[in-house]
Scaffold this active site. Structure first.
Site, short mmCIF file in Angstrom:
data_model
loop_
_atom_site.label_atom_id
_atom_site.label_comp_id
_atom_site.label_asym_id
_atom_site.label_seq_id
_atom_site.Cartn_x
_atom_site.Cartn_y
_atom_site.Cartn_z
N ALA A 173 0.84 -1.20 0.00
CA ALA A 173 0.00 0.00 0.00
C ALA A 173 0.87 1.24 0.00
CB ALA A 173 -0.92 0.01 1.21
N ASP A 174 0.27 2.33 -0.48
CA ASP A 174 0.93 3.63 -0.41
C ASP A 174 -0.14 4.69 -0.19
OD1 ASP A 174 3.55 5.11 -0.73
OD2 ASP A 174 2.24 6.23 -2.09
N THR A 175 0.12 5.60 0.74
CA THR A 175 -0.83 6.66 1.06
C THR A 175 -0.20 8.01 0.76
OG1 THR A 175 -1.82 5.30 2.80
CG2 THR A 175 -2.24 7.67 2.91
N GLY A 234 -3.40 3.70 -2.33
CA GLY A 234 -3.39 2.65 -3.34
C GLY A 234 -3.00 1.35 -2.68
#
Length: 189
Positions: A72-74, A109
């Site tokens: 994940a990436d924020t 994502g």
């Protein structure tokens, strides 16, 4: 209901993501790899979050043979500007001053990767901050750790309690993992 049939790997050092996965009652292990988080300049905020999540997933080629890897990436976006993790206290102060009294978006994502299958999705949440005093911003920077958080804040800590007037969308997305979408994606993967 999601039935876990293969081992899960959470490829994230984020304690918030790890806590959310535990609260979802998922059995997983954490495996970390260093991944370059750069991205092409022309991407939209949602595309950036997905691009980096996929980049992270692609680094786990060997692990994907026997386990489902979750990455994940924020990112935080304000008026088209991407606010990543601050480099120092001055950078954190600058970001929090921009967010003070405004509404911004948080994009996460998420990629699920197993063998040669890769699925990526994202979620977006609007967060409205009340106006912050310079003393509140300084207190937060000095007492809490904004340096590992996109946009220089965590919704689950002190600033989230005193500054967030309203959110539209997923609360857990702002923490770094849209759990409801992840659960649905795992159930259909």
């Amino acid at each position: 209901m999601y039935q876990q049939t293969v081992p899960l790997i959470l490829a994230s050092k984020s304690p918030r993501r790890q806590e959310l996965m535990q609260l979802m009652e998922l059995d997983f292990k954490v495996v970390l790899k260093e991944v370059d988080e750069s991205y092409p300049d022309h991407l939209s905020p949602s595309d950036i979050a997905c691009y980096i999540a996929e980049k992270k997933a692609k680094a786990f080629v060997e692990e994907r043979l026997n386990s489902l890897v979750i990455t994940a990436d924020t990112i935080v976006a304000y008026n088209g500007e991407i606010l990543g993790k601050p480099g120092d206290a001055a950078h954190a102060r600058e970001m929090l001053t921009k967010l003070s009294g405004t509404t911004h978006q948080v994009y996460t994502g998420v990629s699920l990767a197993y063998r040669d299958k890769l699925e990526t999705f994202y979620d977006v949440t609007e967060v409205c901050f009340r106006k912050l005093s310079s003393e509140e911003i300084e207190h937060y920077i000095n007492k809490y750790n904004p340096f590992d958080k996109a946009g220089s804040y965590g919704i689950q800590d002190w600033l989230g309690y005193i500054a967030v007037e309203k959110i539209t969308g997923s609360y857990t997305n702002v923490m770094g993992l849209p759990t409801e979408k992840l659960y649905h994606a795992l159930s259909n993967f």
